[in-house]
Design a protein around this motif. Structure first.
Motif, mmCIF file in Angstrom:
data_model
loop_
_atom_site.group_PDB
_atom_site.id
_atom_site.type_symbol
_atom_site.label_atom_id
_atom_site.label_comp_id
_atom_site.label_asym_id
_atom_site.label_seq_id
_atom_site.Cartn_x
_atom_site.Cartn_y
_atom_site.Cartn_z
ATOM 1 N N SER A 85 8.278 12.112 -3.512
ATOM 2 C CA SER A 85 8.464 12.801 -4.789
ATOM 3 C C SER A 85 7.223 12.735 -5.672
ATOM 4 N N VAL A 86 6.206 11.987 -5.247
ATOM 5 C CA VAL A 86 4.985 11.852 -6.040
ATOM 6 C C VAL A 86 3.976 12.904 -5.588
ATOM 7 N N ILE A 87 3.620 13.798 -6.483
ATOM 8 C CA ILE A 87 2.661 14.867 -6.183
ATOM 9 C C ILE A 87 1.567 14.832 -7.239
ATOM 10 N N ILE A 88 0.324 14.711 -6.805
ATOM 11 C CA ILE A 88 -0.810 14.574 -7.723
ATOM 12 C C ILE A 88 -1.792 15.706 -7.468
ATOM 13 N N ASN A 89 -1.985 16.544 -8.466
ATOM 14 C CA ASN A 89 -2.915 17.660 -8.329
ATOM 15 C C ASN A 89 -4.346 17.173 -8.497
ATOM 16 N N ALA B 176 0.845 -1.195 0.000
ATOM 17 C CA ALA B 176 0.000 0.000 0.000
ATOM 18 C C ALA B 176 0.878 1.241 0.000
ATOM 19 N N ALA B 177 0.340 2.318 -0.535
ATOM 20 C CA ALA B 177 1.028 3.615 -0.520
ATOM 21 C C ALA B 177 0.053 4.660 -0.002
ATOM 22 N N PHE B 178 0.585 5.694 0.654
ATOM 23 C CA PHE B 178 -0.248 6.709 1.277
ATOM 24 C C PHE B 178 0.022 8.074 0.655
ATOM 25 N N PHE B 179 -1.050 8.805 0.450
ATOM 26 C CA PHE B 179 -0.951 10.138 -0.128
ATOM 27 C C PHE B 179 -1.820 11.077 0.700
ATOM 28 N N LEU B 180 -1.197 12.088 1.293
ATOM 29 C CA LEU B 180 -1.923 13.030 2.136
ATOM 30 C C LEU B 180 -2.274 14.285 1.356
ATOM 31 N N PHE B 181 -3.428 14.839 1.675
ATOM 32 C CA PHE B 181 -3.930 16.026 0.989
ATOM 33 C C PHE B 181 -3.315 17.297 1.579
ATOM 34 N N ARG B 182 -2.865 18.208 0.684
ATOM 35 C CA ARG B 182 -2.357 19.522 1.101
ATOM 36 C C ARG B 182 -3.318 20.567 0.565
ATOM 37 N N SER B 183 -4.044 21.209 1.489
ATOM 38 C CA SER B 183 -5.075 22.165 1.076
ATOM 39 C C SER B 183 -4.479 23.406 0.432
ATOM 40 N N GLU B 184 -3.275 23.800 0.884
ATOM 41 C CA GLU B 184 -2.692 25.036 0.355
ATOM 42 C C GLU B 184 -2.315 24.913 -1.117
ATOM 43 N N THR B 185 -2.027 23.691 -1.577
ATOM 44 C CA THR B 185 -1.665 23.500 -2.986
ATOM 45 C C THR B 185 -2.662 22.611 -3.730
ATOM 46 N N ASN B 186 -3.694 22.153 -3.024
ATOM 47 C CA ASN B 186 -4.748 21.323 -3.605
ATOM 48 C C ASN B 186 -4.171 20.100 -4.313
ATOM 49 N N ASP B 187 -3.316 19.374 -3.610
ATOM 50 C CA ASP B 187 -2.731 18.190 -4.223
ATOM 51 C C ASP B 187 -2.524 17.088 -3.185
ATOM 52 N N LEU B 188 -2.181 15.908 -3.681
ATOM 53 C CA LEU B 188 -1.847 14.754 -2.849
ATOM 54 C C LEU B 188 -0.349 14.525 -2.936
ATOM 55 N N VAL B 189 0.289 14.315 -1.805
ATOM 56 C CA VAL B 189 1.730 14.062 -1.792
ATOM 57 C C VAL B 189 1.991 12.755 -1.070
#
Length: 721
Positions: free
Chosen positions: A373-377, A346-359
């Motif tokens: 290094s994975v950033i998903i808008n 499994a991999a985890f991606f947390l939401f960043r509200s200031e940039t509206n993306d998942l990291v």
């Protein structure tokens, strides 16, 4: 009679009267939702006499007495609150699931339920028709009018079902008293009377079978329940007697009663269908229960699964709440995903509200530079991960709606997880987006996933709550740290200001001393002046030393050349002095990397010095480089520094990178490896130590293989690996 009633009540757990299992199942399902509708809760509880009596008794206890008398279910639910209602639902479910009610008693329970709900709806309609000011109270009383039958069923589980099969509608009061010591209406009325309600509910239950002459001058509620109970069981009574009672009590004629029976009958049959109960009206013989045994087993099994899910959820919450760091919490969630659902990757991606993306967030140290290094808008939502969070539902790549993995970043995540496809679990809490869990699955897993989807959502809510709590705690800690930093800056500025005065005086006297001594002493005095200037610059830099804003010193670095230079430096100096030999084993396939040379140089110097201090004269230190080391996360560069010393004690290994009191003497601060760990973190790499008394100590340094000709940052793509 009263003694017999008290004896019956003392033998029964009034908090554990049987509830129709499907009603319990529906109640638990509703209380587990993120958003709970109190009206829906009241509707579910309002289908069952046992649950209604439980919440009504709780709401009118001394603890809630400040709210006044409560006989309206909607208000009862609001006063008790969701937490209390949820506790009641869980407690009753667990108790009933493990109570193992005899199967024969299920027929009796369902018939009592059917009659009670019919009476409740009729009482509500009669209350409105006769302008009774509290129609909800009338409904609740009608629902409770057979609560005494539930008590007797629980008290006499072998004999009372046989009696009910012939005398469901309670007209054989003398026979009931003869067999069981009391009539069900007396038992129910006495129980309700103990709640000390300023209401005629207990009287209405107690006098439900009385003739017209006995209740003609009683309260309106008593008359309503008496008539509603008679109409509800009109199929087993003398029809004309019931019609005469309706006319004498309220002047209601037969056509109106027929309309009420048709409307209420439709409502009750629909409720029965909804909860899996099948009841038939046998001509002239009242009701007959036809609910299939296998249908009850399905509901019982569902109730068991729901209880298991709740217990697992509680256990999960306890584990998650124990996590103190984000990486540790993510690691615990990964472990639970494996234990509870069998998901191995499994991999985890947390939401960043200031940039509206998942990291990406690593669950283990060796994953650090990979997932981060994975950033998903989220806008636009090309990625399946973005769709999952925006739509807040579990999705997988085999679903036709997801159109497989069209996004490159989805494909890359799937490949890194080593799986055939992806399943995405949204993490959110109320209006807050928290993140997404990406799980590697195969097509054959879909059926299993569907069966566990509901528990996955419960699990995801617990995970989201824990992540939010930890993030909030970390923000608080960072704010406190910033306050400490600000105080440090202020104090150091004061120190620098105070220290500048004596430094200026010393420099002035040095200038005068140089004028007096002249000539041959001028050079020595100049050296002192230069050193004083350096002290001044060091002091001036103190306020800024706590700032951790990174200064990017990255550039093209030939790692092998750097190691050769360091080897020559140590070989001609400290190694020769201590009689230590150095051996270099270099992989010349390593490309020139884009990295900070100063940080890497400092890191290697510290490791080599540690190896030197652990080595005996005549021993050897080996430095090895290797390209494309597979660490489960793509190719890495490895640098090994090995010595032949005695190894590190276990107490040192346990806190290897923490600041300690050095054992090497007063000239050592015990910070060498702490600095190494900080440097490797800044280089986005990893460090590992293997040590034993037999083989010595080896430090493994792993660096991301980022060639100098590829410096762009990853933005939704893993192009740098």
């Amino acid at each position: 009679m009263e003694n017999a009633v008290l004896s019956i009540l003392s033998r029964v757990d009034l908090n554990n009267l049987p509830v129709v299992p499907k009603v319990l199942l529906d109640l638990i399902r509703v209380t587990q939702r993120v958003e709970v509708n109190f009206k829906e809760l009241a509707n579910i509880i309002g289908q069952d006499a046992s649950l209604s009596s439980k919440v009504l008794a709780a709401a009118n206890s001394s603890y809630y007495r400040q709210w006044g008398e409560i006989t309206d279910l909607n208000r009862v639910i609001i006063v008790l609150g969701l937490s209390t209602v949820k506790t009641i639902a869980i407690t009753r479910s667990v108790q009933q699931y493990f109570s193992q009610m005899p199967r024969a008693n299920h027929d009796s329970l369902e018939l009592i339920w059917y009659r009670s709900l019919t009476c409740a709806h009729l009482a509500h309609k009669l209350a409105k028709l006769t302008a009774y000011p509290f129609p909800e109270e009338a409904y609740l009383t009608g629902l409770l009018h057979r609560i005494g039958q539930l008590i007797l069923l629980d008290c006499f589980p072998q004999d009372y079902p046989i009696f009910l099969a012939q005398h469901l509608d309670g007209r054989e009061g003398e026979l009931e008293t003869q067999l069981f010591g009391a009539r069900h209406n007396d038992v129910g009325g006495h129980m309700i009377e103990k709640w000390n309600l300023q209401s005629f509910i207990s009287d209405a239950v107690c006098h439900q079978h009385q003739a017209f002459d006995a209740i003609a001058d009683s309260s309106q509620l008593v008359k309503i329940i008496n008539l509603a109970g008679q109409i509800a069981s009109i199929d087993t009574a003398d029809r004309q007697d019931v019609l005469d009672l309706a006319d004498r009590l309220f002047g209601i004629n037969e056509p109106l009663i027929e309309d009420m029976l048709d409307e209420v009958g439709s409502l009750v049959r629909q409720s029965a269908d909804d909860i899996g109960i099948t009841v038939a009206h046998a001509e002239g013989k009242g009701l007959k229960c036809l609910t299939p045994v296998h249908q009850r087993e399905v509901i019982r099994n569902s109730l068991g699964e729901r209880i298991k899910s709740m217990m697992l959820s509680t256990a999960v919450r306890q584990q998650l709440d124990a996590s103190l760091e984000m990486s540790h919490l993510v690691g615990v969630i990964q472990k639970d995903l494996s234990v509870l659902f069998g998901f191995q990757v499994a991999a985890f991606f947390l939401f960043r509200s200031e940039t509206n993306d998942l990291v990406g967030v690593p669950g283990h140290p060796e994953e650090g530079f990979l997932w981060s290094s994975v950033i998903i808008n989220l806008s636009p939502d090309h990625s399946l991960l973005a769709k999952c969070l925006l739509h807040r539902r579990i999705m997988h790549s085999f679903d036709a709606c997801s159109k497989s993995l069209r996004s490159i970043v989805d494909q890359q995540i799937c490949r890194l997880l080593g799986a055939e496809g992806l399943m995405l679990i949204p993490l959110y809490e109320d209006a807050q987006n928290v993140g997404v869990i990406a799980v590697g699955i195969s097509k054959s897993d879909i059926q299993t996933i569907a069966s566990k989807a509901e528990f996955m959502l419960i699990f995801s809510r617990e995970a989201a709550r824990a992540l939010l709590n930890l993030s909030s705690s970390e923000r608080t800690t960072l704010q406190k740290l910033e306050d400490v930093r600000e105080n440090y800056r202020l104090q150091t500025k004061k120190l620098v200001h105070e220290a500048s005065n004596p430094l200026s005086i010393i420099k002035n006297y040095l200038y005068l001393l140089a004028q007096r001594l002249g000539g041959e002493n001028a050079n020595e005095i100049r050296i002192i002046q230069d050193e004083m200037d350096r002290v001044g610059k060091l002091l001036s830099s103190l306020p800024n030393m706590i700032d951790d804003t990174p200064h990017d010193e990255s550039g093209s670095v030939d790692i092998n050349a750097l190691i050769i230079d360091l080897g020559n430096l140590f070989q001609t100096g400290m190694f020769a002095l201590h009689g230590i030999n150095i051996e270099l084993k270099l992989d010349h396939a390593i490309p020139t990397l884009f990295i900070s040379q100063n940080k890497l140089k400092q890191l290697l110097i510290n490791l080599i010095k540690n190896a030197l201090e652990a080595s005996k004269p005549g021993s050897k230190i080996t430095i090895t480089t290797q390209d494309n080391v597979d660490f489960g996360a793509g190719g890495l560069i490895e640098i090994r520094v090995e010595d032949e010393g005695p190894g590190l004690p276990q107490e040192v290994l346990r806190q290897l990178y923490a600041p300690v009191v050095s054992r090497k003497g007063k000239n050592h601060a015990g910070l060498g490896l702490t600095i190494c760990k900080c440097l490797i973190d800044e280089l986005k790499g990893m460090i590992r130590c293997d040590s034993s008394a037999a083989t010595g100590t080896v430090f493994h340094v792993f660096l991301p293989r980022v060639p100098s000709n590829l410096t762009e940052k990853c933005n939704g793509e893993l192009s740098c690996f």
